[in-house]
Design a protein around this motif. Sequence first.
Motif, PDB file in Angstrom:
ATOM      1  N   ASP A 160      11.291  -2.407 -18.752  1.00 12.06           N
ATOM      2  CA  ASP A 160      10.500  -2.820 -19.905  1.00 12.06           C
ATOM      3  C   ASP A 160      11.480  -3.270 -20.987  1.00 12.06           C
ATOM      4  N   GLU A 191       8.277 -10.482 -24.255  1.00 14.28           N
ATOM      5  CA  GLU A 191       8.168  -9.137 -23.703  1.00 14.28           C
ATOM      6  C   GLU A 191       7.932  -9.206 -22.206  1.00 14.28           C
ATOM      7  N   GLN A 192       8.530  -8.293 -21.492  1.00 16.84           N
ATOM      8  CA  GLN A 192       8.319  -8.219 -20.046  1.00 16.84           C
ATOM      9  C   GLN A 192       8.330  -6.764 -19.599  1.00 16.84           C
ATOM     10  N   LYS A 193       7.396  -6.443 -18.712  1.00 14.23           N
ATOM     11  CA  LYS A 193       7.333  -5.105 -18.131  1.00 14.23           C
ATOM     12  C   LYS A 193       6.958  -5.241 -16.665  1.00 14.23           C
ATOM     13  N   GLU A 251      14.780   1.200 -18.806  1.00 15.24           N
ATOM     14  CA  GLU A 251      14.694   1.078 -17.346  1.00 15.24           C
ATOM     15  C   GLU A 251      14.724   2.490 -16.768  1.00 15.24           C
ATOM     16  N   ARG A 303      10.732   1.193 -13.154  1.00 11.36           N
ATOM     17  CA  ARG A 303      10.102   0.410 -14.222  1.00 11.36           C
ATOM     18  C   ARG A 303      11.172  -0.203 -15.110  1.00 11.36           C
ATOM     19  N   SER A 314       6.733  -2.904 -12.931  1.00 10.46           N
ATOM     20  CA  SER A 314       6.796  -1.580 -12.314  1.00 10.46           C
ATOM     21  C   SER A 314       6.587  -1.694 -10.816  1.00 10.46           C
TER      22      SER A 314
END
Length: 292
Positions: A255, A270-272, A238, A253, A274
């Motif tokens: 991730d 998975e996660q991202k 982060e 961000r 922004s």
Amino acid sequence: MRTRPGRTAALALPVALTLAACGAAAEEQAGAGSPDVTVLSSPAAEPSAPPETAEDFLGLAEKAMAEEPAWSFSVTGEEGLTLQGQKSAATYEGSLRRAAGRASLHSQGVSTSSKGTKKTEELYVVGDAGYLKEGSDGWKAVSPVDPEMRNKVEDPIAVVDEFRMYAQAADGEVKVTETDGGDTVELRVVSGEQKLSAVQDRAWAKKAKREFDPTAEQLRAAGVPVEDGQLTLSGLEEVLVLDATSYRIESHRLDFGFLIPYNGQDITFEQKVSEANQGPYQGKIELPADVR
């Protein structure tokens, strides 16, 4: 899979003023024939110390973001599940307007599944009231403090308080780094692969777990036994980026990922997400006319 990957953003921080006070020398001229008057100058104020710690920078960021009534952010995200090389995913693009003072925000965007299906989402939060519209459905009242709604909102301004919690942890978990030749400052939290049970009390791990919970419920409904004690955090990063001069938030961000054991293999989540600061917003954030 949620619309957000589904969230609707809201972020924040502003510009802090550099304090510099100079003592002014007062000069008085004596009249003709009068005795000389001793001129006294007030002592110069001590210059403010440059920020060094994560908490120093976060305090300045909070002040900087408060110097404008509201801010606009762009939001992008991706969220997906992978099993045996087969991935199901969705992406999200949207915008967020967030008041710097009262917790008021308006976010809207569209999520696109890996099959090309699109879904729009719009959210208003003003004080304790929240209204959500998904697709062609009408507005429905929601609670801003509900965990599902918290997952739908990316709030860059609130991220400042979250990073404070990280920084105040016993191990001091926020690393501060100058980047872009000194033009920006990054505040970063990083974790490698480890069992969730080993870090479940950390604020950043709780945040990742909260983000994953809706997907965990969907997996359980599909017959996949998801047990918290068996989860592995595959990694987390982060990052909060501040302008090195104004201390305004430039971007944020998050991730991270989880490994879910299933039939001798792992399902990968998975996660991202922004958010990027697009500058001050001068408009008014209020609930839609048909729900006031």
